[in-house]
Design a protein around this motif. Structure first.
Motif, mmCIF file in Angstrom:
data_model
loop_
_atom_site.group_PDB
_atom_site.id
_atom_site.type_symbol
_atom_site.label_atom_id
_atom_site.label_comp_id
_atom_site.label_asym_id
_atom_site.label_seq_id
_atom_site.Cartn_x
_atom_site.Cartn_y
_atom_site.Cartn_z
ATOM 1 N N PRO A 39 12.167 4.561 -10.017
ATOM 2 C CA PRO A 39 12.233 4.279 -11.455
ATOM 3 C C PRO A 39 13.360 3.307 -11.815
ATOM 4 O O PRO A 39 13.167 2.407 -12.644
ATOM 5 C CB PRO A 39 12.463 5.653 -12.086
ATOM 6 N N ALA A 40 14.527 3.448 -11.191
ATOM 7 C CA ALA A 40 15.651 2.549 -11.479
ATOM 8 C C ALA A 40 15.338 1.130 -11.013
ATOM 9 O O ALA A 40 15.639 0.156 -11.712
ATOM 10 C CB ALA A 40 16.927 3.064 -10.818
ATOM 11 N N ILE A 41 14.727 1.001 -9.843
ATOM 12 C CA ILE A 41 14.362 -0.324 -9.326
ATOM 13 C C ILE A 41 13.344 -0.973 -10.257
ATOM 14 O O ILE A 41 13.476 -2.143 -10.620
ATOM 15 C CB ILE A 41 13.825 -0.219 -7.883
ATOM 16 N N ALA A 42 12.340 -0.205 -10.674
ATOM 17 C CA ALA A 42 11.300 -0.741 -11.564
ATOM 18 C C ALA A 42 11.886 -1.184 -12.898
ATOM 19 O O ALA A 42 11.540 -2.252 -13.419
ATOM 20 C CB ALA A 42 10.207 0.299 -11.778
ATOM 21 N N THR A 43 12.777 -0.382 -13.452
ATOM 22 C CA THR A 43 13.399 -0.721 -14.739
ATOM 23 C C THR A 43 14.181 -2.022 -14.636
ATOM 24 O O THR A 43 14.057 -2.912 -15.481
ATOM 25 C CB THR A 43 14.329 0.423 -15.198
ATOM 26 N N ALA A 44 14.994 -2.140 -13.604
ATOM 27 C CA ALA A 44 15.817 -3.343 -13.434
ATOM 28 C C ALA A 44 14.960 -4.573 -13.152
ATOM 29 O O ALA A 44 15.199 -5.647 -13.710
ATOM 30 C CB ALA A 44 16.833 -3.123 -12.319
ATOM 31 N N LEU A 45 13.955 -4.431 -12.310
ATOM 32 C CA LEU A 45 13.093 -5.571 -11.984
ATOM 33 C C LEU A 45 12.272 -6.035 -13.187
ATOM 34 O O LEU A 45 11.971 -7.224 -13.304
ATOM 35 C CB LEU A 45 12.165 -5.236 -10.820
ATOM 36 N N ALA A 46 11.930 -5.122 -14.084
ATOM 37 C CA ALA A 46 11.151 -5.495 -15.272
ATOM 38 C C ALA A 46 11.905 -6.507 -16.131
ATOM 39 O O ALA A 46 11.295 -7.322 -16.816
ATOM 40 C CB ALA A 46 10.812 -4.254 -16.089
ATOM 41 N N GLU A 47 13.232 -6.469 -16.054
ATOM 42 C CA GLU A 47 14.058 -7.398 -16.828
ATOM 43 C C GLU A 47 14.294 -8.721 -16.100
ATOM 44 O O GLU A 47 14.912 -9.623 -16.652
ATOM 45 C CB GLU A 47 15.399 -6.730 -17.133
ATOM 46 N N HIS A 48 13.815 -8.818 -14.865
ATOM 47 C CA HIS A 48 14.003 -10.024 -14.053
ATOM 48 C C HIS A 48 12.686 -10.400 -13.378
ATOM 49 O O HIS A 48 12.565 -10.339 -12.150
ATOM 50 C CB HIS A 48 15.098 -9.791 -13.012
ATOM 51 N N PRO A 49 11.688 -10.810 -14.171
ATOM 52 C CA PRO A 49 10.368 -11.090 -13.598
ATOM 53 C C PRO A 49 10.349 -12.273 -12.628
ATOM 54 O O PRO A 49 9.420 -12.399 -11.829
ATOM 55 C CB PRO A 49 9.495 -11.369 -14.827
ATOM 56 N N GLY A 50 11.365 -13.116 -12.651
ATOM 57 C CA GLY A 50 11.403 -14.268 -11.752
ATOM 58 C C GLY A 50 11.924 -13.949 -10.361
ATOM 59 O O GLY A 50 11.920 -14.814 -9.485
ATOM 60 N N VAL A 51 12.343 -12.714 -10.139
ATOM 61 C CA VAL A 51 12.875 -12.336 -8.832
ATOM 62 C C VAL A 51 11.728 -11.853 -7.945
ATOM 63 O O VAL A 51 10.966 -10.963 -8.321
ATOM 64 C CB VAL A 51 13.949 -11.221 -8.969
ATOM 65 N N ARG A 52 11.611 -12.457 -6.777
ATOM 66 C CA ARG A 52 10.610 -12.051 -5.781
ATOM 67 C C ARG A 52 11.041 -10.700 -5.217
ATOM 68 O O ARG A 52 12.203 -10.514 -4.856
ATOM 69 C CB ARG A 52 10.564 -13.111 -4.674
ATOM 70 N N HIS A 53 10.109 -9.746 -5.124
ATOM 71 C CA HIS A 53 10.405 -8.406 -4.618
ATOM 72 C C HIS A 53 9.574 -8.175 -3.363
ATOM 73 O O HIS A 53 8.351 -8.170 -3.421
ATOM 74 C CB HIS A 53 10.070 -7.362 -5.688
ATOM 75 N N ILE A 54 10.266 -7.977 -2.248
ATOM 76 C CA ILE A 54 9.586 -7.701 -0.980
ATOM 77 C C ILE A 54 10.017 -6.311 -0.537
ATOM 78 O O ILE A 54 11.183 -6.060 -0.266
ATOM 79 C CB ILE A 54 9.938 -8.752 0.094
ATOM 80 N N LYS A 55 9.057 -5.416 -0.502
ATOM 81 C CA LYS A 55 9.300 -4.006 -0.183
ATOM 82 C C LYS A 55 8.825 -3.767 1.250
ATOM 83 O O LYS A 55 7.643 -3.914 1.542
ATOM 84 C CB LYS A 55 8.509 -3.158 -1.184
ATOM 85 N N ILE A 56 9.753 -3.418 2.131
ATOM 86 C CA ILE A 56 9.462 -3.371 3.559
ATOM 87 C C ILE A 56 9.602 -1.953 4.101
ATOM 88 O O ILE A 56 10.652 -1.325 3.940
ATOM 89 C CB ILE A 56 10.409 -4.322 4.321
ATOM 90 N N ALA A 57 8.546 -1.477 4.762
ATOM 91 C CA ALA A 57 8.600 -0.184 5.444
ATOM 92 C C ALA A 57 9.477 -0.355 6.673
ATOM 93 O O ALA A 57 9.141 -1.096 7.594
ATOM 94 C CB ALA A 57 7.202 0.283 5.829
ATOM 95 N N ASP A 58 10.618 0.300 6.670
ATOM 96 C CA ASP A 58 11.587 0.147 7.747
ATOM 97 C C ASP A 58 11.513 1.353 8.670
ATOM 98 O O ASP A 58 11.065 2.424 8.288
ATOM 99 C CB ASP A 58 12.993 0.016 7.136
ATOM 100 N N ALA A 59 11.946 1.166 9.896
ATOM 101 C CA ALA A 59 12.023 2.240 10.885
ATOM 102 C C ALA A 59 12.874 1.736 12.040
ATOM 103 O O ALA A 59 13.125 0.536 12.149
ATOM 104 C CB ALA A 59 10.623 2.615 11.383
ATOM 105 N N SER A 60 13.307 2.643 12.891
ATOM 106 C CA SER A 60 14.081 2.197 14.041
ATOM 107 C C SER A 60 13.205 1.254 14.865
ATOM 108 O O SER A 60 12.005 1.465 15.005
ATOM 109 C CB SER A 60 14.543 3.383 14.892
ATOM 110 N N GLY A 61 13.823 0.213 15.336
ATOM 111 C CA GLY A 61 13.090 -0.766 16.122
ATOM 112 C C GLY A 61 12.445 -1.875 15.303
ATOM 113 O O GLY A 61 11.913 -2.825 15.864
ATOM 114 N N ARG A 62 12.474 -1.763 13.979
ATOM 115 C CA ARG A 62 11.929 -2.835 13.148
ATOM 116 C C ARG A 62 12.980 -3.935 13.069
ATOM 117 O O ARG A 62 14.116 -3.697 12.677
ATOM 118 C CB ARG A 62 11.575 -2.328 11.745
#
Length: 108
Positions: A39-62
């Protein structure tokens, strides 16, 4: 804002060449800290629509997460033209994220 984590991560060289403001979000869909931060990430990003958001599934070895030294989730890496400007680990509120987004958005 991207709602789902990308299972295929971009190569570090691709990330380093990204133009403009970018938020890399490293985490996992099953991580409680990651879910709590959404929710905090979504709220902040809503105010900055020009910022590219890349959400990456991380794990050991990635490779991408290791190249950024990610140890805890979520880790938010804020980039301007491929260079790290700010980083937040397990952010608690939208204000922290908002401030970091303003730093990458305001850069020439």
């Amino acid at each position: 804002m991207n709602a789902a984590y990308a299972e295929t991560e971009p190569k570090r060289a691709e990330v380093d060449r990204l133009a403009g403001a970018t938020l890399l979000e490293f985490g996992s869909p099953w991580c409680g800290y990651c879910r709590a931060a959404q929710p905090a990430i979504a709220t902040a990003l809503a105010e900055h629509p020009g910022v590219r958001h890349i959400k990456i599934a991380d794990a050991s070895g990635r490779r991408l997460g290791r190249s950024f030294g990610v140890k805890l989730w979520p880790t938010l890496v804020f980039l301007s033209d491929g260079s790290e400007v700010a980083r937040l680990v397990r952010p608690r509120d939208a204000q922290q994220i908002r401030e970091a987004l303003e730093r990458v958005s305001a850069r020439p």
